[in-house]
Design a protein around this motif. Structure first.
Motif, PDB file in Angstrom:
ATOM      1  N   GLY A 158      -4.460 -58.351  15.359  1.00 23.42           N
ATOM      2  CA  GLY A 158      -5.601 -58.981  14.705  1.00 23.42           C
ATOM      3  C   GLY A 158      -6.157 -60.183  15.430  1.00 23.42           C
ATOM      4  N   ASN A 159      -5.359 -60.762  16.335  1.00 21.62           N
ATOM      5  CA  ASN A 159      -5.775 -61.968  17.045  1.00 21.62           C
ATOM      6  C   ASN A 159      -6.047 -61.687  18.525  1.00 21.62           C
ATOM      7  OD1 ASN A 159      -6.318 -64.738  16.621  1.00 21.62           O
ATOM      8  ND2 ASN A 159      -4.431 -65.317  17.659  1.00 21.62           N
ATOM      9  N   LEU A 160      -6.205 -60.374  18.869  1.00 24.02           N
ATOM     10  CA  LEU A 160      -6.340 -59.983  20.261  1.00 24.02           C
ATOM     11  C   LEU A 160      -7.636 -59.210  20.483  1.00 24.02           C
ATOM     12  CD1 LEU A 160      -2.701 -58.646  20.768  1.00 24.02           C
ATOM     13  CD2 LEU A 160      -3.539 -60.930  21.330  1.00 24.02           C
ATOM     14  N   ASP A 161      -8.102 -59.180  21.734  1.00 25.50           N
ATOM     15  CA  ASP A 161      -9.283 -58.381  22.053  1.00 25.50           C
ATOM     16  C   ASP A 161      -8.930 -56.898  22.025  1.00 25.50           C
ATOM     17  OD1 ASP A 161      -8.755 -57.335  24.975  1.00 25.50           O
ATOM     18  OD2 ASP A 161      -8.172 -59.442  24.995  1.00 25.50           O
ATOM     19  N   SER A 162      -9.951 -56.029  22.046  1.00 32.08           N
ATOM     20  CA  SER A 162      -9.745 -54.602  21.835  1.00 32.08           C
ATOM     21  C   SER A 162      -8.890 -53.957  22.928  1.00 32.08           C
ATOM     22  CB  SER A 162     -11.086 -53.877  21.734  1.00 32.08           C
ATOM     23  OG  SER A 162     -11.849 -54.066  22.914  1.00 32.08           O
ATOM     24  N   VAL A 163      -9.078 -54.361  24.179  1.00 33.59           N
ATOM     25  CA  VAL A 163      -8.303 -53.774  25.274  1.00 33.59           C
ATOM     26  C   VAL A 163      -6.834 -54.157  25.149  1.00 33.59           C
ATOM     27  CG1 VAL A 163      -7.962 -53.721  27.772  1.00 33.59           C
ATOM     28  CG2 VAL A 163     -10.280 -53.687  26.830  1.00 33.59           C
ATOM     29  N   THR A 164      -6.575 -55.440  24.918  1.00 31.17           N
ATOM     30  CA  THR A 164      -5.199 -55.912  24.753  1.00 31.17           C
ATOM     31  C   THR A 164      -4.565 -55.301  23.518  1.00 31.17           C
ATOM     32  OG1 THR A 164      -5.829 -58.001  25.800  1.00 31.17           O
ATOM     33  CG2 THR A 164      -3.734 -57.966  24.622  1.00 31.17           C
ATOM     34  N   SER A 165      -5.340 -55.158  22.438  1.00 28.60           N
ATOM     35  CA  SER A 165      -4.839 -54.553  21.201  1.00 28.60           C
ATOM     36  C   SER A 165      -4.341 -53.144  21.453  1.00 28.60           C
ATOM     37  CB  SER A 165      -5.937 -54.522  20.134  1.00 28.60           C
ATOM     38  OG  SER A 165      -6.293 -55.833  19.749  1.00 28.60           O
ATOM     39  N   SER A 166      -5.080 -52.384  22.239  1.00 24.27           N
ATOM     40  CA  SER A 166      -4.693 -51.008  22.550  1.00 24.27           C
ATOM     41  C   SER A 166      -3.377 -50.967  23.314  1.00 24.27           C
ATOM     42  CB  SER A 166      -5.801 -50.332  23.357  1.00 24.27           C
ATOM     43  OG  SER A 166      -5.447 -49.011  23.693  1.00 24.27           O
ATOM     44  N   VAL A 167      -3.209 -51.876  24.267  1.00 23.19           N
ATOM     45  CA  VAL A 167      -1.972 -51.947  25.055  1.00 23.19           C
ATOM     46  C   VAL A 167      -0.793 -52.296  24.153  1.00 23.19           C
ATOM     47  CG1 VAL A 167      -0.766 -53.211  26.889  1.00 23.19           C
ATOM     48  CG2 VAL A 167      -3.154 -52.526  27.201  1.00 23.19           C
ATOM     49  N   ILE A 168      -0.977 -53.283  23.274  1.00 26.69           N
ATOM     50  CA  ILE A 168       0.092 -53.709  22.368  1.00 26.69           C
ATOM     51  C   ILE A 168       0.458 -52.579  21.403  1.00 26.69           C
ATOM     52  CG2 ILE A 168       0.666 -55.290  20.465  1.00 26.69           C
ATOM     53  CD1 ILE A 168       0.803 -56.586  23.256  1.00 26.69           C
ATOM     54  N   PHE A 169      -0.551 -51.882  20.880  1.00 23.35           N
ATOM     55  CA  PHE A 169      -0.267 -50.784  19.953  1.00 23.35           C
ATOM     56  C   PHE A 169       0.519 -49.675  20.655  1.00 23.35           C
ATOM     57  CE2 PHE A 169      -1.158 -46.981  17.451  1.00 23.35           C
ATOM     58  CZ  PHE A 169      -0.835 -47.442  16.178  1.00 23.35           C
ATOM     59  N   ASP A 170       0.199 -49.399  21.911  1.00 22.25           N
ATOM     60  CA  ASP A 170       0.935 -48.384  22.664  1.00 22.25           C
ATOM     61  C   ASP A 170       2.410 -48.758  22.812  1.00 22.25           C
ATOM     62  OD1 ASP A 170      -1.232 -46.720  22.945  1.00 22.25           O
ATOM     63  OD2 ASP A 170      -1.752 -47.419  24.968  1.00 22.25           O
ATOM     64  N   ILE A 171       2.695 -50.056  22.892  1.00 17.96           N
ATOM     65  CA  ILE A 171       4.092 -50.502  22.964  1.00 17.96           C
ATOM     66  C   ILE A 171       4.828 -50.151  21.673  1.00 17.96           C
ATOM     67  CG2 ILE A 171       5.595 -52.541  23.077  1.00 17.96           C
ATOM     68  CD1 ILE A 171       3.454 -53.798  24.948  1.00 17.96           C
ATOM     69  N   PHE A 172       4.166 -50.359  20.538  1.00 16.10           N
ATOM     70  CA  PHE A 172       4.783 -49.998  19.262  1.00 16.10           C
ATOM     71  C   PHE A 172       4.995 -48.486  19.169  1.00 16.10           C
ATOM     72  CE2 PHE A 172       2.877 -54.114  17.798  1.00 16.10           C
ATOM     73  CZ  PHE A 172       4.057 -54.720  17.428  1.00 16.10           C
ATOM     74  N   LYS A 173       4.030 -47.708  19.621  1.00 18.59           N
ATOM     75  CA  LYS A 173       4.162 -46.247  19.611  1.00 18.59           C
ATOM     76  C   LYS A 173       5.364 -45.807  20.447  1.00 18.59           C
ATOM     77  CE  LYS A 173       0.565 -43.591  20.115  1.00 18.59           C
ATOM     78  NZ  LYS A 173      -0.708 -43.041  20.634  1.00 18.59           N
ATOM     79  N   LYS A 206      -5.864 -45.229  12.035  1.00 17.70           N
ATOM     80  CA  LYS A 206      -5.198 -44.321  11.091  1.00 17.70           C
ATOM     81  C   LYS A 206      -4.627 -43.076  11.748  1.00 17.70           C
ATOM     82  CE  LYS A 206      -7.531 -45.630   6.819  1.00 17.70           C
ATOM     83  NZ  LYS A 206      -8.484 -45.218   5.759  1.00 17.70           N
ATOM     84  N   SER A 207      -5.376 -42.485  12.664  1.00 16.79           N
ATOM     85  CA  SER A 207      -4.941 -41.224  13.273  1.00 16.79           C
ATOM     86  C   SER A 207      -3.725 -41.403  14.177  1.00 16.79           C
ATOM     87  CB  SER A 207      -6.088 -40.603  14.067  1.00 16.79           C
ATOM     88  OG  SER A 207      -6.478 -41.461  15.139  1.00 16.79           O
ATOM     89  N   GLU A 208      -3.389 -42.643  14.516  1.00 19.27           N
ATOM     90  CA  GLU A 208      -2.285 -42.909  15.436  1.00 19.27           C
ATOM     91  C   GLU A 208      -0.919 -42.909  14.740  1.00 19.27           C
ATOM     92  OE1 GLU A 208      -2.685 -43.206  18.648  1.00 19.27           O
ATOM     93  OE2 GLU A 208      -4.864 -43.360  18.747  1.00 19.27           O
ATOM     94  N   PHE A 209      -0.917 -43.015  13.418  1.00 19.58           N
ATOM     95  CA  PHE A 209       0.330 -43.158  12.675  1.00 19.58           C
ATOM     96  C   PHE A 209       0.868 -41.810  12.205  1.00 19.58           C
ATOM     97  CE2 PHE A 209      -1.670 -47.322  12.224  1.00 19.58           C
ATOM     98  CZ  PHE A 209      -0.613 -48.171  12.491  1.00 19.58           C
TER      99      PHE A 209
END
Length: 224
Positions: free
Chosen positions: A174-189, A208-211
């Motif tokens: 929520g506190n990150l730009d869209s590109v960085t957010s995508s990278v961080i979410f991939d780490i959780f995945k 939603k589709s990622e979960f």
């Protein structure tokens, strides 16, 4: 498959004067090992309170919370701290890193607090996590000198330090730009793919589709 986390009719109210203000209302759901779970809802819907129930930061007014067969709702404060340290890694939106400690020291800290791993092994383990998250070059820097995405990677490394089965993240992008957010979410995945159970609280409906599992909250209730 046996559930890893089970909430049974969990409600939470807070006192406002002489009245009880309901925050959560009869929440019931199960989460399984390796799930990548998204909890969605608008601000004030009860998402963060629900996260606090799972992590043991807060307690239900009514109902039961079971994690790995343990009745979390019955633990005293010292038992709860031990439960959190050994079973749950928490990632916050605003990182919550200690500014007077280096990146490496922030990651070592949970191991020191829980006396996890031999003392001589902790630095090497912390460095291995920083390498995995591709920020080992920042190990000896202080959090305020690195970017928001690098701070969030540090927070994730800290959450993984004690090798918990469960990772809970409250608006981690929520506190990150869209590109960085995508990278961080991939780490959780990736963590879910490796067998961790990952629960992410977010209001970003584009994810939603990622979960593997999604829960939607409104006014303290699960609506789906």
């Amino acid at each position: 498959m046996k559930n890893l986390i089970s909430l049974k009719d969990v409600s939470k109210s807070i006192k406002v004067g002489t009245d009880a203000l309901p925050i959560l209302k009869n929440i019931h759901f199960d989460v399984f090992k390796g799930d990548l779970v998204g909890i969605f809802g608008k601000s004030g819907s009860g998402k963060s309170t629900l996260m606090n129930m799972i992590t043991g930061i807060d307690r239900p007014s009514e109902g039961e919370i079971w994690v790995k067969g343990q009745s979390i709702h019955l633990l005293n404060e010292s038992e709860m701290a031990l439960y959190r340290g050994n079973n749950v890694g928490i990632v916050f939106q605003f990182f919550q890193l200690l500014p007077m400690l280096t990146v490496l020291e922030n990651v070592i800290m949970p191991m020191d607090l829980c006396k996890k791993y031999a003392k001589a092994e902790r630095k090497d383990r912390a460095m291995d996590l920083l390498k995995k998250l591709q920020i080992e070059s920042h190990a000896h820097k202080y959090p305020t000198t690195i970017s928001g995405g690098e701070q969030q990677r540090t927070a994730i490394a800290r959450a993984l330090a004690n090798n918990p089965d469960i990772i809970v993240a409250d608006e981690p992008t929520g506190n990150l730009d869209s590109v960085t957010s995508s990278v961080i979410f991939d780490i959780f995945k990736q963590q879910a793919e490796e067998g961790k159970t990952v629960i992410i609280v977010t209001h970003d409906n584009s994810l939603k589709s990622e979960f593997s599992t999604c829960f939607h909250m409104s006014d303290g209730r699960l609506i789906s």
